[in-house]
Design a protein around this motif. Structure first.
Motif, PDB file in Angstrom:
ATOM      1  N   ARG A   7      -2.715   9.287   5.232  1.00 45.30           N
ATOM      2  CA  ARG A   7      -1.972   8.081   4.476  1.00 45.30           C
ATOM      3  C   ARG A   7      -1.715   8.015   3.065  1.00 45.30           C
ATOM      4  O   ARG A   7      -0.580   8.185   2.498  1.00 45.30           O
ATOM      5  N   ASP A  59      -6.221   8.143   8.492  1.00 42.93           N
ATOM      6  CA  ASP A  59      -6.241   7.311   7.312  1.00 42.93           C
ATOM      7  C   ASP A  59      -6.559   8.314   5.950  1.00 42.93           C
ATOM      8  O   ASP A  59      -6.570   7.606   4.778  1.00 42.93           O
ATOM      9  N   VAL A 113      -0.408   2.460   2.029  1.00 45.36           N
ATOM     10  CA  VAL A 113      -2.094   2.209   1.463  1.00 45.36           C
ATOM     11  C   VAL A 113      -1.863   1.403   0.481  1.00 45.36           C
ATOM     12  O   VAL A 113      -1.334   1.745  -1.015  1.00 45.36           O
ATOM     13  N   GLU A 171      -5.610  -2.109  12.102  1.00 44.26           N
ATOM     14  CA  GLU A 171      -5.363  -0.744  12.816  1.00 44.26           C
ATOM     15  C   GLU A 171      -5.051  -1.259  14.228  1.00 44.26           C
ATOM     16  O   GLU A 171      -5.350  -2.129  14.980  1.00 44.26           O
ATOM     17  N   LYS A 229      -7.278   5.211  15.319  1.00 48.09           N
ATOM     18  CA  LYS A 229      -6.338   5.095  14.391  1.00 48.09           C
ATOM     19  C   LYS A 229      -5.085   5.951  15.017  1.00 48.09           C
ATOM     20  O   LYS A 229      -3.968   5.732  14.582  1.00 48.09           O
TER      21      LYS A 229
END
Length: 508
Positions: free
Chosen positions: A332, A329, A448, A64, A69
């Motif tokens: 994503r 996150d 991811v 990250e 983030k």
């Protein structure tokens, strides 16, 4: 095989679709080629030449930017609400209206969803001036600027001018009506050729009370653009050189303010897409409202009015801030799973009564503002213009561009070149054979990777024409329309049956 059947192509553990499944016309040599390049990234590195430093490369390996983030984002919406009066004096209103910037008084979101904005920034690539989505490229275009902000897109570019601290002082004296001592003290406190937005607001208030309309208008317009399309990462300053734009209040309407907004945002998106950058400048309202228009199922959004009943206001004013619960996150993998059916490819067709499509939006070339030059490449996001997407020409090297102003004025040939190689799309997300094969070779399909302990194959729908039966197609359209209107999300239990029905209608 029946074209109405929704086939499924599957990605491997590296997040890619095997080459042999991308295009039935692929050559045997392409099938046999060994993958090279970056894990999870492009096989062919000739396009994304800065991918080594891009945040996407690091995210694939769980690296990250920092403890946070999401990016730090400059949003001035709440301050503008307090600084923009409900009505300007008529003497000022005339100049502000003629400048072409009046719409910026009301378009800013009060708050920005930094997680949502950051998730999209991670997919921006400066080489192509576009977001790299799982199904191809998309971008913020001049047409989006025209419809969202109602800024003029035709006009001239502004050439760079160096402004020293000494000149910044002189400009403030001559065009903002402040004393030499006051200007010197202020510029010195800014530690450079800048003015503070709060200082400009105070000057506006002072000169408005004194009926010094030209000084008040310049301070107001500089504060306005410094809080919106020219917002930088300091959150408090605006470059003094922009005051030069408003020396002649009767002539500043000749600029392409839409191009200025786009160039500035492109530049900051390019910076923020690099792993080492932790802030985003530019006008985040523009980016977030663009997301709301094209991606109705991503993020939270509040609506001030329905397009069917709008009265010609800039489309950015349709949206209001609604706090999202998803972090970067969380978003994503959601973006990784998007398909073309999740996109409203032409969201502004119901806005054409107020902003007719201008063919200059299909100009392919460089845009510039000051010393910043960026490539503008509509041939990489043709589906947003209603055309079938083809494999685009190589990206432009703007460092080598010498006649940008001439190219902009003589845009017609460029438009012919862009759309002459395509045709009107028969379905909103139509692409030519071979486009996806090329795209997955030069880009990255996702950010991811599958979990190392439990790798999974991600289904990717074929980009077919959708339901062939008219009744099923109508069912699918009606369900999608309803889900957009109520801002439904798949995790909402009360809408699970509708989502299942939508899935069935899509695949019938």
């Amino acid at each position: 095989m029946d074209s109405s059947i929704s086939l499924v192509r599957r990605r491997g553990a590296d997040g890619r679709i095997p080459v042999r499944t991308l295009d039935r016309g692929a050559s045997s040599s392409a099938v046999a080629a060994e993958p090279t390049g970056y894990p999870g990234g492009p096989y062919d590195t000739s396009l994304l030449v800065k991918y080594e430093h891009h945040v996407a490369r690091h995210i694939w390996f769980g690296e990250e930017r920092g403890p946070k983030k999401e990016l730090k984002v400059a949003g001035h919406g709440l301050k503008l609400t307090s600084r923009v009066p409900l009505a300007l004096p008529p003497q000022m209103e005339s100049w502000v209206s003629r400048s072409g910037l009046a719409s910026l008084q009301r378009t800013s979101l009060n708050k920005i969803d930094t997680n949502l904005v950051s998730a999209f920034v991670e997919r921006w690539h400066l080489e192509t001036s576009s977001f790299h989505m799982p199904f191809g490229k998309m971008s913020i275009t001049l047409d989006d600027i025209a419809c969202l902000l109602h800024l003029p897109i035709r006009g001239i570019f502004w050439s760079p001018q160096d402004v020293t601290e000494e000149l910044a002082v002189e400009l403030a004296v001559d065009y903002l009506g402040v004393s030499q001592g006051q200007a010197q003290s202020h510029v010195r406190s800014c530690r450079g050729s800048y003015y503070k937005l709060e200082w400009l607001y105070d000057i506006f208030v002072h000169h408005r009370a004194a009926s010094s309309w030209a000084y008040a208008t310049r301070a107001y317009l500089l504060m306005l653009v410094g809080s919106t399309i020219f917002a930088d990462k300091t959150f408090t300053l605006v470059e003094a050189r922009y005051l030069l734009l408003f020396r002649d209040l009767d002539g500043c309407s000749g600029y392409s303010w839409g191009a200025a907004a786009l160039v500035t945002l492109y530049r900051y998106l390019g910076d923020a897409s690099m792993y080492s950058c932790k802030q985003l400048g530019g006008y985040p309202t523009l980016l977030q409202c663009w997301i709301h228009e094209y991606f109705p199922t991503v993020g939270k959004r509040g609506e001030n009015w329905n397009p069917a009943g709008n009265c010609g206001l800039p489309r950015a004013m349709r949206w209001s801030y609604r706090q999202g619960v998803l972090k970067v996150d969380d978003l994503r993998p959601i973006l990784d799973e998007l398909t073309p059916t999740d996109v409203i490819w032409r969201p502004f067709e119901d806005h054409r009564a107020w902003r007719v499509f201008d063919e200059i939006c299909l100009y392919r070339g460089c845009l510039k503002w000051g010393e910043t030059v960026v490539p503008y490449l509509p041939d990489r996001c043709l589906r947003q213009f209603g055309y079938r997407q083809y494999v685009p020409s190589p990206s432009l090297d703007c460092m080598m561009a010498t006649d940008i102003d001439v190219d902009w004025i003589s845009y017609h040939q460029s438009v012919v070149d862009v759309i002459g190689s395509s045709s009107v799309a028969t379905t909103p997300s139509e692409v030519v054979d071979g486009y996806l094969e090329w795209y997955y070779r030069v880009s990255h399909p996702r950010l991811v990777p599958p979990h190392r302990d439990a790798p999974r194959e991600v289904p990717v729908p074929v980009y077919d024409a959708g339901p062939s039966d008219p009744d099923w197609a109508r069912v699918s359209t009606l369900i999608r329309r309803y889900l957009r209107q109520v801002n439904a999300e798949e995790e909402d239990p009360q809408f699970s049956d509708l989502f299942e029905a939508l899935h069935i209608s899509r695949s019938h």
